[in-house]
Design an enzyme around this catalytic site. Sequence first.
Site, PDB file in Angstrom:
ATOM      1  N   THR A 226     -65.935 -10.013-105.807  1.00 39.76           N
ATOM      2  CA  THR A 226     -66.846  -9.997-104.836  1.00 39.76           C
ATOM      3  C   THR A 226     -66.293 -10.911-103.534  1.00 39.76           C
ATOM      4  OG1 THR A 226     -68.586  -9.622-106.534  1.00 39.76           O
ATOM      5  CG2 THR A 226     -69.220 -10.381-104.278  1.00 39.76           C
TER       6      THR A 226
ATOM      7  N   GLU B 163     -66.161 -25.325 -98.538  1.00 41.72           N
ATOM      8  CA  GLU B 163     -67.307 -24.977 -98.003  1.00 41.72           C
ATOM      9  C   GLU B 163     -68.305 -23.700 -98.683  1.00 41.72           C
ATOM     10  OE1 GLU B 163     -68.388 -25.931 -94.549  1.00 41.72           O
ATOM     11  OE2 GLU B 163     -70.120 -25.302 -95.736  1.00 41.72           O
TER      12      GLU B 163
ATOM     13  N   ILE C 132     -73.210 -20.508 -94.611  1.00 38.17           N
ATOM     14  CA  ILE C 132     -74.055 -21.484 -93.950  1.00 38.17           C
ATOM     15  C   ILE C 132     -73.028 -22.744 -93.800  1.00 38.17           C
ATOM     16  CG2 ILE C 132     -75.735 -23.353 -93.679  1.00 38.17           C
ATOM     17  CD1 ILE C 132     -77.489 -21.316 -95.337  1.00 38.17           C
TER      18      ILE C 132
ATOM     19  N   LYS D  98     -75.388 -27.107-106.397  1.00 41.41           N
ATOM     20  CA  LYS D  98     -75.263 -27.038-104.956  1.00 41.41           C
ATOM     21  C   LYS D  98     -75.613 -28.320-104.551  1.00 41.41           C
ATOM     22  CE  LYS D  98     -75.152 -22.087-104.646  1.00 41.41           C
ATOM     23  NZ  LYS D  98     -76.145 -21.045-104.490  1.00 41.41           N
TER      24      LYS D  98
HETATM   25  N1  LIG Z   1     -70.623 -13.543-105.369  1.00 47.55           N
HETATM   26  C1  LIG Z   1     -71.099 -14.457-104.496  1.00 47.55           C
HETATM   27  O1  LIG Z   1     -71.877 -14.200-103.881  1.00 47.55           O
HETATM   28  C2  LIG Z   1     -70.650 -16.008-104.642  1.00 47.55           C
HETATM   29  C3  LIG Z   1     -71.250 -16.917-103.593  1.00 47.55           C
HETATM   30  C4  LIG Z   1     -70.728 -18.161-103.410  1.00 47.55           C
HETATM   31  C5  LIG Z   1     -69.856 -18.419-104.616  1.00 47.55           C
HETATM   32  N2  LIG Z   1     -69.377 -17.680-105.362  1.00 47.55           N
HETATM   33  C6  LIG Z   1     -68.372 -18.236-106.555  1.00 47.55           C
HETATM   34  O2  LIG Z   1     -67.098 -17.506-106.197  1.00 47.55           O
HETATM   35  C7  LIG Z   1     -66.311 -17.347-107.383  1.00 47.55           C
HETATM   36  C8  LIG Z   1     -65.806 -15.939-107.547  1.00 47.55           C
HETATM   37  O3  LIG Z   1     -67.111 -15.290-107.683  1.00 47.55           O
HETATM   38  P1  LIG Z   1     -67.202 -13.560-107.536  1.00 47.55           P
HETATM   39  O4  LIG Z   1     -68.680 -13.188-107.462  1.00 47.55           O
HETATM   40  O5  LIG Z   1     -66.079 -13.184-106.548  1.00 47.55           O
HETATM   41  O6  LIG Z   1     -66.457 -13.115-108.851  1.00 47.55           O
HETATM   42  P2  LIG Z   1     -66.096 -11.719-109.629  1.00 47.55           P
HETATM   43  O7  LIG Z   1     -66.462 -10.837-108.419  1.00 47.55           O
HETATM   44  O8  LIG Z   1     -66.427 -11.665-110.759  1.00 47.55           O
HETATM   45  O9  LIG Z   1     -64.543 -11.865-109.477  1.00 47.55           O
HETATM   46  C9  LIG Z   1     -63.555 -12.579-110.227  1.00 47.55           C
HETATM   47  C10 LIG Z   1     -62.240 -12.243-109.895  1.00 47.55           C
HETATM   48  O10 LIG Z   1     -61.251 -12.948-110.891  1.00 47.55           O
HETATM   49  C11 LIG Z   1     -60.416 -12.409-111.524  1.00 47.55           C
HETATM   50  N3  LIG Z   1     -60.049 -12.761-112.678  1.00 47.55           N
HETATM   51  C12 LIG Z   1     -60.992 -13.010-113.748  1.00 47.55           C
HETATM   52  N4  LIG Z   1     -59.930 -13.585-114.821  1.00 47.55           N
HETATM   53  C13 LIG Z   1     -58.667 -13.586-114.275  1.00 47.55           C
HETATM   54  C14 LIG Z   1     -57.256 -13.984-114.755  1.00 47.55           C
HETATM   55  N5  LIG Z   1     -57.139 -14.370-116.163  1.00 47.55           N
HETATM   56  N6  LIG Z   1     -56.408 -14.016-113.879  1.00 47.55           N
HETATM   57  C15 LIG Z   1     -56.575 -13.666-112.621  1.00 47.55           C
HETATM   58  N7  LIG Z   1     -57.641 -13.296-112.130  1.00 47.55           N
HETATM   59  C16 LIG Z   1     -58.909 -13.067-113.023  1.00 47.55           C
HETATM   60  C17 LIG Z   1     -61.050 -10.781-111.789  1.00 47.55           C
HETATM   61  O11 LIG Z   1     -60.071  -9.765-111.736  1.00 47.55           O
HETATM   62  P3  LIG Z   1     -60.373  -8.330-111.887  1.00 47.55           P
HETATM   63  O12 LIG Z   1     -60.829  -7.950-110.621  1.00 47.55           O
HETATM   64  O13 LIG Z   1     -59.355  -7.732-112.363  1.00 47.55           O
HETATM   65  O14 LIG Z   1     -61.443  -8.403-113.035  1.00 47.55           O
HETATM   66  C18 LIG Z   1     -61.793 -10.709-110.150  1.00 47.55           C
HETATM   67  O15 LIG Z   1     -61.045 -10.342-109.514  1.00 47.55           O
HETATM   68  C19 LIG Z   1     -67.253 -18.155-108.431  1.00 47.55           C
HETATM   69  O16 LIG Z   1     -66.716 -19.429-108.465  1.00 47.55           O
HETATM   70  C20 LIG Z   1     -68.480 -17.896-107.821  1.00 47.55           C
HETATM   71  O17 LIG Z   1     -69.613 -19.066-108.335  1.00 47.55           O
HETATM   72  C21 LIG Z   1     -69.632 -16.477-105.431  1.00 47.55           C
END
Ligand SMILES: NC(=O)c1ccc[n+]([C@@H]2O[C@H](COP(=O)([O-])OP(=O)(O)OC[C@H]3O[C@@H](n4cnc5c(N)ncnc54)[C@H](OP(=O)(O)O)[C@@H]3O)[C@@H](O)[C@H]2O)c1
Length: 421
Positions: free
Chosen positions: A52, A157, A164, A232
């Site tokens: 995401t 950030e 924000i 947070k």
């Molecule tokens: N989503 C939000 O709105 C949001 C907001 C603020 C902060 N965050 C933070 O941002 C971070 C990512 O969140 P997200 O929502 O983007 O998670 P996500 O959609 O689940 O994406 C996780 C990514 O990590 C990859 N991954 C998992 N295991 C891996 C490995 N062993 N080696 C390499 N890549 C690997 C996955 O690969 P695949 O694509 O192949 O499965 C996927 O691309 C988290 O810390 C979350 O707390 C998210």
Amino acid sequence: MARAFFIPPIPHMEVPVQTLPRVLCSSEAISSPATSLTTARANGVGLLGCGTVGSGVARRLLASHPGLIRGIAVRDPHKPRDVRWDDFSSDAFDVVDDPSVRVVVECIGGLGLARELILRAIARGKDVVTANKDLIATEGPWLAAFAARTGASLRYEAAVGGAIPIVRALGGSLAGEDVFEIGGVLNGTTNFVLDAMDGGAEYADALAEAQRLGFAEQDPRSDVDGHDAAHKLAILAGLAFRRPSVSPALARRGIGGISRDDVRAGAERGLRLKLVAVARKAGDVIEAGVTPAFVPEDHPFARPRGAENVVRVVGRGCGTLVFSGAGAGGDATASSVVADVLAALEARERGVQAHEGEDLVSAPLRAPVLVRFASGSVVTSDAMPLDALEAAAGGFGHVIQSLSKGRGEVQSMIPVWRDAA
Ligand SMILES: NC(=O)c1ccc[n+]([C@@H]2O[C@H](COP(=O)([O-])OP(=O)(O)OC[C@H]3O[C@@H](n4cnc5c(N)ncnc54)[C@H](OP(=O)(O)O)[C@@H]3O)[C@@H](O)[C@H]2O)c1
């Protein structure tokens, strides 16, 4: 007079976190935004994760700075994605170790692999940008100190408030401010659920809808139990009060026990139910906590709708500042990540500033409590600390007993938000 800072030794990868000192808090996470594209093109970025948030980062950087990204690691390189990249890697350590990569962008999440990768990058003196609030809230202070030791930087950030720009504001524009209070509504999922309950939905239906729309994870416990908001708040409190702060120290209640009747009881009194996360100075201590609370409809904490967040800063010189907007989501979060990447590329030569101090003093938040009885009557108690409320929830302590005289069983006890005088 010059002050001597204690810089901890570079930790060995296997050293348990508890044994590492948490004495420094870096403000280097914040610096002015980058303006020079030349500098940016001369340095490589390694992206870990393309979900995401990561895919939003990749799309933006590929469009605005072609050639800047040198590697992208994912779990499954064959998964179809809406990112134009020919050579996804399944080995994230390879991307970290690539000598052309100077900034490592961690968008995998969690406390396992992501932590190892960040440690490896920092140990190699590479700048790290992450959206990983779980990791920063629990280990941020010493990770920042570790980065200071190796000449790397750690920027986060995106870990608080999505788009924000509050982390940067606290360490930049507000760096000289004497902050009394920081906090607000920091979790979009619970705000979405409580809003839907305000519109008449039951808790379970509201949560299911949030999951269907992608506002809540399939396992929603981190959000609904208040852990995400506590993470947070710990990050914000550490920056605002310039002292290390970790989320396990915060008093916390989630929204799991809230019913539609609770929301309605508040609405009848001009109050909206919000998951409030606040840290504030109260005499010599800093009270902090996360709790569902009734908030007057015209209060800034009542403002966020759906998955929005609001952060309020109250300081001696700046007065009351309110930041609000998209608290999560791929594009909003990616916007903050990209800003950190560009800042890291620009500010490579800057020294890391560290703050000396002991752990943040923390006491539970205090607030009066609206107690709803089976008989239908509703009574407001005197202010009580959040942890006493937790204890009372089991055995109904003497405060509640004295209120309950003849009113029957207690249905719920929810704090009513009062701003500090
Ligand atoms: N989503 C939000 O709105 C949001 C907001 C603020 C902060 N965050 C933070 O941002 C971070 C990512 O969140 P997200 O929502 O983007 O998670 P996500 O959609 O689940 O994406 C996780 C990514 O990590 C990859 N991954 C998992 N295991 C891996 C490995 N062993 N080696 C390499 N890549 C690997 C996955 O690969 P695949 O694509 O192949 O499965 C996927 O691309 C988290 O810390 C979350 O707390 C998210």
